[in-house]
Design a protein around this motif. Sequence first.
Motif, PDB file in Angstrom:
ATOM      1  N   UNK A  63       0.875  -1.164   0.000  1.00  0.00           N
ATOM      2  CA  UNK A  63       0.000   0.000   0.000  1.00  0.00           C
ATOM      3  C   UNK A  63       0.913   1.214   0.000  1.00  0.00           C
ATOM      4  N   UNK A  64       0.788   2.028  -1.034  1.00  0.00           N
ATOM      5  CA  UNK A  64       1.684   3.161  -1.190  1.00  0.00           C
ATOM      6  C   UNK A  64       0.940   4.313  -1.827  1.00  0.00           C
ATOM      7  N   UNK A  65       1.582   5.462  -1.837  1.00  0.00           N
ATOM      8  CA  UNK A  65       0.973   6.604  -2.500  1.00  0.00           C
ATOM      9  C   UNK A  65       1.026   6.389  -4.000  1.00  0.00           C
ATOM     10  N   UNK A  66      -0.010   6.829  -4.683  1.00  0.00           N
ATOM     11  CA  UNK A  66      -0.099   6.662  -6.130  1.00  0.00           C
ATOM     12  C   UNK A  66       0.873   7.612  -6.817  1.00  0.00           C
ATOM     13  N   UNK A  67       1.390   7.182  -7.974  1.00  0.00           N
ATOM     14  CA  UNK A  67       2.313   8.041  -8.715  1.00  0.00           C
ATOM     15  C   UNK A  67       1.942   8.054 -10.196  1.00  0.00           C
ATOM     16  N   UNK A  68       2.518   8.967 -10.936  1.00  0.00           N
ATOM     17  CA  UNK A  68       2.266   9.073 -12.371  1.00  0.00           C
ATOM     18  C   UNK A  68       2.691   7.795 -13.090  1.00  0.00           C
ATOM     19  N   UNK A  69       3.596   7.031 -12.503  1.00  0.00           N
ATOM     20  CA  UNK A  69       4.008   5.750 -13.086  1.00  0.00           C
ATOM     21  C   UNK A  69       2.882   4.717 -13.083  1.00  0.00           C
ATOM     22  N   UNK A  70       1.811   4.994 -12.345  1.00  0.00           N
ATOM     23  CA  UNK A  70       0.654   4.097 -12.291  1.00  0.00           C
ATOM     24  C   UNK A  70      -0.370   4.393 -13.383  1.00  0.00           C
ATOM     25  N   UNK A  71      -0.102   5.374 -14.234  1.00  0.00           N
ATOM     26  CA  UNK A  71      -1.094   5.835 -15.205  1.00  0.00           C
ATOM     27  C   UNK A  71      -1.593   4.719 -16.129  1.00  0.00           C
ATOM     28  N   UNK A  72      -0.703   3.869 -16.631  1.00  0.00           N
ATOM     29  CA  UNK A  72      -1.137   2.796 -17.541  1.00  0.00           C
ATOM     30  C   UNK A  72      -2.101   1.834 -16.852  1.00  0.00           C
ATOM     31  N   UNK A  73      -1.742   1.402 -15.639  1.00  0.00           N
ATOM     32  CA  UNK A  73      -2.619   0.487 -14.899  1.00  0.00           C
ATOM     33  C   UNK A  73      -3.924   1.183 -14.518  1.00  0.00           C
ATOM     34  N   UNK A  74      -3.818   2.430 -14.132  1.00  0.00           N
ATOM     35  CA  UNK A  74      -4.997   3.206 -13.763  1.00  0.00           C
ATOM     36  C   UNK A  74      -5.939   3.325 -14.964  1.00  0.00           C
ATOM     37  N   UNK A  75      -5.366   3.586 -16.142  1.00  0.00           N
ATOM     38  CA  UNK A  75      -6.173   3.678 -17.357  1.00  0.00           C
ATOM     39  C   UNK A  75      -6.840   2.339 -17.672  1.00  0.00           C
ATOM     40  N   UNK A  76      -6.097   1.239 -17.535  1.00  0.00           N
ATOM     41  CA  UNK A  76      -6.685  -0.086 -17.778  1.00  0.00           C
ATOM     42  C   UNK A  76      -7.922  -0.292 -16.906  1.00  0.00           C
ATOM     43  N   UNK A  77      -7.829   0.107 -15.650  1.00  0.00           N
ATOM     44  CA  UNK A  77      -8.955  -0.054 -14.733  1.00  0.00           C
ATOM     45  C   UNK A  77     -10.090   0.907 -15.076  1.00  0.00           C
ATOM     46  N   UNK A  78      -9.764   2.195 -15.254  1.00  0.00           N
ATOM     47  CA  UNK A  78     -10.781   3.226 -15.436  1.00  0.00           C
ATOM     48  C   UNK A  78     -11.408   3.244 -16.829  1.00  0.00           C
ATOM     49  N   UNK A  79     -10.866   2.480 -17.771  1.00  0.00           N
ATOM     50  CA  UNK A  79     -11.461   2.401 -19.105  1.00  0.00           C
ATOM     51  C   UNK A  79     -12.207   1.075 -19.321  1.00  0.00           C
ATOM     52  N   UNK A  80     -12.193   0.222 -18.330  1.00  0.00           N
ATOM     53  CA  UNK A  80     -12.842  -1.088 -18.407  1.00  0.00           C
ATOM     54  C   UNK A  80     -14.307  -0.959 -17.983  1.00  0.00           C
ATOM     55  N   UNK A  81     -15.218  -1.187 -18.924  1.00  0.00           N
ATOM     56  CA  UNK A  81     -16.659  -1.027 -18.664  1.00  0.00           C
ATOM     57  C   UNK A  81     -17.138  -1.937 -17.529  1.00  0.00           C
ATOM     58  N   UNK A  82     -16.595  -3.134 -17.454  1.00  0.00           N
ATOM     59  CA  UNK A  82     -17.008  -4.075 -16.411  1.00  0.00           C
ATOM     60  C   UNK A  82     -16.632  -3.551 -15.023  1.00  0.00           C
ATOM     61  N   UNK A  83     -15.419  -3.024 -14.897  1.00  0.00           N
ATOM     62  CA  UNK A  83     -14.966  -2.462 -13.622  1.00  0.00           C
ATOM     63  C   UNK A  83     -15.767  -1.206 -13.282  1.00  0.00           C
ATOM     64  N   UNK A  84     -15.951  -0.352 -14.272  1.00  0.00           N
ATOM     65  CA  UNK A  84     -16.545   0.959 -14.018  1.00  0.00           C
ATOM     66  C   UNK A  84     -18.032   0.913 -13.714  1.00  0.00           C
ATOM     67  N   UNK A  85     -18.666  -0.221 -13.934  1.00  0.00           N
ATOM     68  CA  UNK A  85     -20.071  -0.298 -13.535  1.00  0.00           C
ATOM     69  C   UNK A  85     -20.213  -0.255 -12.014  1.00  0.00           C
ATOM     70  N   UNK A  86     -19.105  -0.487 -11.296  1.00  0.00           N
ATOM     71  CA  UNK A  86     -19.104  -0.427  -9.837  1.00  0.00           C
ATOM     72  C   UNK A  86     -18.531   0.876  -9.291  1.00  0.00           C
ATOM     73  N   UNK A  87     -17.928   1.671 -10.150  1.00  0.00           N
ATOM     74  CA  UNK A  87     -17.322   2.940  -9.741  1.00  0.00           C
ATOM     75  C   UNK A  87     -18.056   4.053 -10.467  1.00  0.00           C
ATOM     76  N   UNK A  88     -18.777   4.850  -9.749  1.00  0.00           N
ATOM     77  CA  UNK A  88     -19.597   5.875 -10.379  1.00  0.00           C
ATOM     78  C   UNK A  88     -18.776   7.129 -10.670  1.00  0.00           C
ATOM     79  N   UNK A  89     -17.905   6.996 -11.638  1.00  0.00           N
ATOM     80  CA  UNK A  89     -17.040   8.074 -12.115  1.00  0.00           C
ATOM     81  C   UNK A  89     -16.982   7.989 -13.631  1.00  0.00           C
TER      82      UNK A  89
END
Length: 82
Positions: free
Chosen positions: A19-45
């Motif tokens: 568990x660590x602070x998020x960094x700009x190096x996480x952008x690719x993984x963050x994008x994979x999560x935040x662009x996935x329709x299946x994941x985002x149906x649970x995150x109202x963003x």
Amino acid sequence: MISTPFNPFPELRTEGLLLRKISINDADDFFDMRSDMEVMKYIQRPIHQSIDDSKKLIETGKSKMSNKKYHEAIQDFTNAIE
């Protein structure tokens, strides 16, 4: 988000997670999560349309860190290639 007195933000390790602070190096993984329709149906963003959307959100989070509100990253390194 919660307000906490951590300065600097600590890293908390278990046998397989970090568990660590998020960094700009996480952008690719963050994008994979935040662009996935299946994941985002649970995150109202908004769904991320580009890596720039993820980078902007990470930068926004970093500015909130200076106000003692944190975004954390949980990194699973049990299957990491060393």
